[in-house]
Design a protein around this motif. Sequence first.
Motif, PDB file in Angstrom:
ATOM      1  N   ASN A 220      61.875 -51.580 -29.618  1.00  0.00           N
ATOM      2  CA  ASN A 220      61.291 -51.049 -28.681  1.00  0.00           C
ATOM      3  C   ASN A 220      60.232 -49.782 -28.361  1.00  0.00           C
ATOM      4  O   ASN A 220      60.450 -49.052 -29.162  1.00  0.00           O
ATOM      5  CB  ASN A 220      62.624 -50.542 -27.864  1.00  0.00           C
ATOM      6  N   ASP A 221      59.137 -50.077 -27.595  1.00  0.00           N
ATOM      7  CA  ASP A 221      58.145 -49.121 -27.168  1.00  0.00           C
ATOM      8  C   ASP A 221      57.359 -48.672 -28.666  1.00  0.00           C
ATOM      9  O   ASP A 221      56.899 -47.543 -28.663  1.00  0.00           O
ATOM     10  CB  ASP A 221      58.715 -47.989 -26.830  1.00  0.00           C
ATOM     11  N   ASP A 263      61.035 -55.528 -27.869  1.00  0.00           N
ATOM     12  CA  ASP A 263      60.069 -55.992 -27.101  1.00  0.00           C
ATOM     13  C   ASP A 263      59.310 -57.240 -27.816  1.00  0.00           C
ATOM     14  O   ASP A 263      59.145 -57.288 -28.900  1.00  0.00           O
ATOM     15  CB  ASP A 263      58.748 -55.114 -26.826  1.00  0.00           C
ATOM     16  N   TYR A 265      56.343 -59.857 -27.943  1.00  0.00           N
ATOM     17  CA  TYR A 265      54.915 -60.220 -27.414  1.00  0.00           C
ATOM     18  C   TYR A 265      54.490 -61.474 -27.992  1.00  0.00           C
ATOM     19  O   TYR A 265      54.774 -61.833 -28.977  1.00  0.00           O
ATOM     20  CB  TYR A 265      53.977 -59.030 -28.287  1.00  0.00           C
ATOM     21  N   SER A 281      53.939 -59.979 -22.569  1.00  0.00           N
ATOM     22  CA  SER A 281      54.979 -59.390 -23.364  1.00  0.00           C
ATOM     23  C   SER A 281      56.424 -59.532 -22.433  1.00  0.00           C
ATOM     24  O   SER A 281      56.338 -59.788 -21.246  1.00  0.00           O
ATOM     25  CB  SER A 281      54.964 -57.917 -23.567  1.00  0.00           C
ATOM     26  N   TYR A 282      57.517 -59.523 -23.074  1.00  0.00           N
ATOM     27  CA  TYR A 282      58.806 -59.684 -22.641  1.00  0.00           C
ATOM     28  C   TYR A 282      59.731 -58.391 -23.167  1.00  0.00           C
ATOM     29  O   TYR A 282      59.924 -58.596 -24.223  1.00  0.00           O
ATOM     30  CB  TYR A 282      59.576 -61.010 -22.631  1.00  0.00           C
ATOM     31  N   GLU A 283      60.069 -57.608 -22.239  1.00  0.00           N
ATOM     32  CA  GLU A 283      60.536 -56.236 -22.901  1.00  0.00           C
ATOM     33  C   GLU A 283      61.838 -56.083 -22.839  1.00  0.00           C
ATOM     34  O   GLU A 283      62.633 -56.477 -21.938  1.00  0.00           O
ATOM     35  CB  GLU A 283      59.496 -54.807 -22.517  1.00  0.00           C
ATOM     36  N   ASP A 284      62.406 -55.029 -23.624  1.00  0.00           N
ATOM     37  CA  ASP A 284      63.750 -54.348 -23.423  1.00  0.00           C
ATOM     38  C   ASP A 284      64.976 -55.454 -23.650  1.00  0.00           C
ATOM     39  O   ASP A 284      65.861 -55.760 -22.754  1.00  0.00           O
ATOM     40  CB  ASP A 284      64.070 -53.761 -22.122  1.00  0.00           C
TER      41      ASP A 284
END
Length: 303
Positions: A220-221, A263, A265, A281-284
């Motif tokens: 994450n991040d 996350d 990508y 992207s598809y995050e969290d």
Amino acid sequence: MKMLRMLSVVFLSALVITACNDDDSTTNGKGKASIYITDAPIDDANVSAVVISVNRVEANGPEGWETIEEFEEPVSIDLLSYQNGEAFLLTENEMDAGTYSEVRLILNIKKKVDDQLQNEGSYIEYIDGSKEPLFVPSGAQSGYKAKGEFTIPEGGVVGITLDFDVRKAVVKAGSSGNFILKPTIRLVANQDAAMINGHFNIDSLDSAGYDKVIAFAYENDTFAESEMDEPEEGEVRFANAVTSSVVVDGDFTLAFINSGTYDLYFAAYDENGEFVELIGSYEDVTLEAGAKLELDLGLDLLN
């Protein structure tokens, strides 16, 4: 957190977690370790196989380096044959109970002799049938190492997976033109691992005209725009991705991931394996240890 559906707690036969042994006479301060090998896809579309040959498997534990198994004949493994959650069982043997910090493979490979690379069993093969020897600095002496902590309880069995990720590991060494296997291998204790099965709307990919799409998983991040820059010699794009998977007929699998938040990508490549653009992207995405999660995606759901 994205809404995910949990399918099962254990997702592969490779996920052998600690098991009790009722026969006390067989423990004697010992347990068992099952060592598996897996891989992520390589960028170069012309490569058909990446073969390593293993002489011996060792682990660094309570009493220092311990031999898990020394093979009578070297074991050859095509890393590209074990992707998307598939894993090769290299060995399962009794070991001292306790905590271990790394595993190393002593490879069937030689150093340079009179400026010539002597290679017995580790190589890259191309789709035209040609081969290039693969060199691992000190691979036949100090070994090819994977760091990561795992514990073998007395009378228990623990599964360990070594993820090579040849996309990042196989590089051409400067002006010499030799291919080397960089030490980028991940060690994953299987009881801590999770898997994502992704299902992409294939019509949306086809309509966008993408020849090839690769999914990358990042902690994450941790993704940076510079990940897409033209890489320096011996480096690759998306170098900090934990793992990756090619989207085939809309499906992709990101396996042997430690629990945590990630996350995803998605990048487009042309038919020759050259990077075209970042799709989105598809995050969290939050993963629990041992979980198998399913994602249904489309271009409209990407950031």
